[in-house]
Motif scaffolding. Structure first.
Motif, PDB file in Angstrom:
ATOM      1  N   GLY A   1       0.955  -0.825   0.041  1.00 21.44           N
ATOM      2  CA  GLY A   1      -0.035   0.098   0.382  1.00 21.44           C
ATOM      3  C   GLY A   1       0.771   1.227   0.130  1.00 21.44           C
ATOM      4  O   GLY A   1       1.893   1.216   0.099  1.00 21.44           O
ATOM      5  N   GLU A   2       0.185   2.105  -0.047  1.00 19.72           N
ATOM      6  CA  GLU A   2       0.947   3.612  -0.102  1.00 19.72           C
ATOM      7  C   GLU A   2       1.745   4.216   1.792  1.00 19.72           C
ATOM      8  O   GLU A   2       1.227   3.722   1.902  1.00 19.72           O
ATOM      9  CB  GLU A   2      -0.303   4.841  -0.311  1.00 19.72           C
ATOM     10  N   GLY A   3       2.962   4.437   1.071  1.00 19.24           N
ATOM     11  CA  GLY A   3       2.868   5.266   2.281  1.00 19.24           C
ATOM     12  C   GLY A   3       4.446   4.138   2.601  1.00 19.24           C
ATOM     13  O   GLY A   3       4.412   3.279   2.481  1.00 19.24           O
ATOM     14  N   HIS A   4       4.926   3.994   3.492  1.00 16.94           N
ATOM     15  CA  HIS A   4       5.995   3.729   4.947  1.00 16.94           C
ATOM     16  C   HIS A   4       5.212   2.870   6.289  1.00 16.94           C
ATOM     17  O   HIS A   4       5.248   3.679   7.192  1.00 16.94           O
ATOM     18  CB  HIS A   4       7.012   4.257   5.129  1.00 16.94           C
ATOM     19  N   ARG A   5       5.170   2.095   5.957  1.00 19.28           N
ATOM     20  CA  ARG A   5       4.472   1.288   6.928  1.00 19.28           C
ATOM     21  C   ARG A   5       4.801  -0.583   7.196  1.00 19.28           C
ATOM     22  O   ARG A   5       4.988  -0.888   5.930  1.00 19.28           O
ATOM     23  CB  ARG A   5       2.766   1.220   7.043  1.00 19.28           C
ATOM     24  N   PHE A   6       5.732  -0.608   8.803  1.00 19.56           N
ATOM     25  CA  PHE A   6       6.002  -1.730   8.650  1.00 19.56           C
ATOM     26  C   PHE A   6       5.224  -2.251  10.038  1.00 19.56           C
ATOM     27  O   PHE A   6       5.024  -2.140  10.699  1.00 19.56           O
ATOM     28  CB  PHE A   6       7.209  -2.264   8.991  1.00 19.56           C
ATOM     29  N   LEU A   7       5.842  -3.713   9.846  1.00 21.87           N
ATOM     30  CA  LEU A   7       4.932  -4.623  11.297  1.00 21.87           C
ATOM     31  C   LEU A   7       6.506  -4.790  12.027  1.00 21.87           C
ATOM     32  O   LEU A   7       7.128  -5.464  11.462  1.00 21.87           O
ATOM     33  CB  LEU A   7       4.346  -5.831  10.291  1.00 21.87           C
ATOM     34  N   THR A  16       1.654 -12.911  18.295  1.00 24.12           N
ATOM     35  CA  THR A  16       0.704 -13.951  17.156  1.00 24.12           C
ATOM     36  C   THR A  16       1.473 -13.347  16.266  1.00 24.12           C
ATOM     37  O   THR A  16       0.804 -11.693  16.288  1.00 24.12           O
ATOM     38  CB  THR A  16      -0.357 -13.854  18.194  1.00 24.12           C
ATOM     39  N   ALA A  17      -0.288 -13.023  15.486  1.00 26.20           N
ATOM     40  CA  ALA A  17      -0.049 -12.189  13.831  1.00 26.20           C
ATOM     41  C   ALA A  17      -0.957 -11.097  14.193  1.00 26.20           C
ATOM     42  O   ALA A  17      -1.029  -9.805  14.082  1.00 26.20           O
ATOM     43  CB  ALA A  17      -0.907 -12.831  13.373  1.00 26.20           C
ATOM     44  N   SER A  18      -2.304 -11.556  15.269  1.00 22.47           N
ATOM     45  CA  SER A  18      -2.970  -9.967  15.971  1.00 22.47           C
ATOM     46  C   SER A  18      -1.525  -9.439  17.098  1.00 22.47           C
ATOM     47  O   SER A  18      -2.206  -8.030  16.954  1.00 22.47           O
ATOM     48  CB  SER A  18      -4.082 -10.825  16.469  1.00 22.47           C
ATOM     49  N   SER A  19      -1.171  -9.635  17.380  1.00 23.92           N
ATOM     50  CA  SER A  19       0.005  -8.974  18.165  1.00 23.92           C
ATOM     51  C   SER A  19       1.154  -7.898  17.880  1.00 23.92           C
ATOM     52  O   SER A  19       1.365  -6.304  18.373  1.00 23.92           O
ATOM     53  CB  SER A  19       0.428 -10.129  19.279  1.00 23.92           C
ATOM     54  N   LEU A  20       1.218  -8.306  16.610  1.00 22.81           N
ATOM     55  CA  LEU A  20       2.086  -7.524  16.004  1.00 22.81           C
ATOM     56  C   LEU A  20       1.642  -5.708  15.340  1.00 22.81           C
ATOM     57  O   LEU A  20       0.283  -5.542  15.225  1.00 22.81           O
ATOM     58  CB  LEU A  20       2.598  -7.606  14.385  1.00 22.81           C
ATOM     59  N   VAL A  21       2.498  -4.739  15.323  1.00 23.03           N
ATOM     60  CA  VAL A  21       1.914  -3.631  15.239  1.00 23.03           C
ATOM     61  C   VAL A  21       2.470  -3.250  14.366  1.00 23.03           C
ATOM     62  O   VAL A  21       3.596  -3.214  13.844  1.00 23.03           O
ATOM     63  CB  VAL A  21       2.903  -3.212  16.425  1.00 23.03           C
ATOM     64  N   VAL A  22       1.510  -1.849  13.764  1.00 24.92           N
ATOM     65  CA  VAL A  22       1.656  -1.230  12.169  1.00 24.92           C
ATOM     66  C   VAL A  22       2.950  -0.567  12.800  1.00 24.92           C
ATOM     67  O   VAL A  22       2.129   0.455  13.527  1.00 24.92           O
ATOM     68  CB  VAL A  22       1.008  -1.108  11.709  1.00 24.92           C
ATOM     69  N   VAL A  23       4.065   0.402  12.257  1.00 25.67           N
ATOM     70  CA  VAL A  23       4.822   1.467  12.370  1.00 25.67           C
ATOM     71  C   VAL A  23       4.316   2.537  11.215  1.00 25.67           C
ATOM     72  O   VAL A  23       5.181   1.441  10.255  1.00 25.67           O
ATOM     73  CB  VAL A  23       5.765   0.926  13.356  1.00 25.67           C
TER      74      VAL A  23
END
Length: 244
Positions: free
Chosen positions: A39-45, A57-64
């Motif tokens: 997607g657009e912009g610079h986003r990471f897990l 877990t998959a859901s505990s990862l944070v988008v930064v």
């Protein structure tokens, strides 16, 4: 190759964190594994700060964002300073979809040596001339922008870095490839330490032989995918909650 969805990437990265724990690649709650989101912009897990890797877990990862600041609601803190190395690499290398960092005993021991990885075994030969070296500049901090530039310079077009007096780093076009590189870079460090501890003269093949072996590795187009599928099956049997 079809781009992976965010949920697929969450499961891939959560699997990598669990496998780090299984293969003794962790440093308690420290270090990071990160993957770029589509997607657009610079986003990471990245991992929430404070969880052991075996808990992720998959859901505990944070988008930064590229500075390591959360872009979603989270009940766990994120360590922006710990994302400094990752942000520098992701920004400079759009092809680096995934970045992994480790503080292992073997990796830190080799990072304390002057000569880096020696071609003492064919595992080591895969990395001959393919791992950069970044001199120690203290604990990575989010206000040290000049070190980011030098780190990127030292990485160059290598598949990874030895961070002097610090640890190891690998990059790749997928979680599978990056984990494959980290696992075998760690193995190369362990082989080297074991050989050095024997107290006998060490044998390194000729450079021609080493380059031939490296070229043979480079013809392998699998890039760890077969191993990764097997490891995911193992996790699905033993720790299926990583997908949650």
């Amino acid at each position: 190759m079809t781009a992976q969805t965010e949920q697929e990437l969450r499961e891939e990265l959560a699997a990598a964190y669990r496998l780090y724990a299984q293969f003794d690649l962790t440093d308690m709650v420290y270090t990071h594994l990160s993957v770029r989101l589509p997607g657009e912009g610079h986003r990471f897990l990245v991992n929430p700060y404070g969880l052991l890797f075996e808990e992720i877990t998959a859901s505990s990862l944070v988008v930064v964002d590229s500075d390591g600041h959360p872009q979603q609601e989270t009940s766990w803190p994120v360590n922006p300073a710990g994302f400094v190395i990752h942000s520098a690499v992701h920004r400079a290398h759009p092809e680096a979809e995934c970045v992994m960092h480790s503080h292992t005993l073997a990796g830190m021991a080799i990072a304390a040596q002057e000569n880096g990885i020696l071609p003492l075994n064919q595992i080591n030969m895969e990395f001959y001339g393919r791992i950069g070296f970044h001199p120690y500049e203290g604990i990575a901090a989010d206000d040290n922008l000049s070190e980011r530039e030098r780190l990127v310079r030292d990485l160059g077009d290598h598949m990874g870095l030895i961070l002097q007096n610090h640890g190891l780093l690998t990059i790749g076009s997928s979680v599978a490839q990056t984990f494959y590189r980290m696992y075998y870079l760690e193995q190369a460090c362990r082989v080297q330490l074991a050989a050095q501890s024997a107290g006998v003269p060490l044998h390194c093949p000729s450079e021609a032989e080493v380059l031939r072996a490296r070229a043979q590795f480079e013809t392998d187009l699998d890039q760890g995918r077969m191993i990764w599928k097997a490891l995911r099956r193992k996790l699905d049997r033993e720790q299926p909650d990583y997908r949650n």
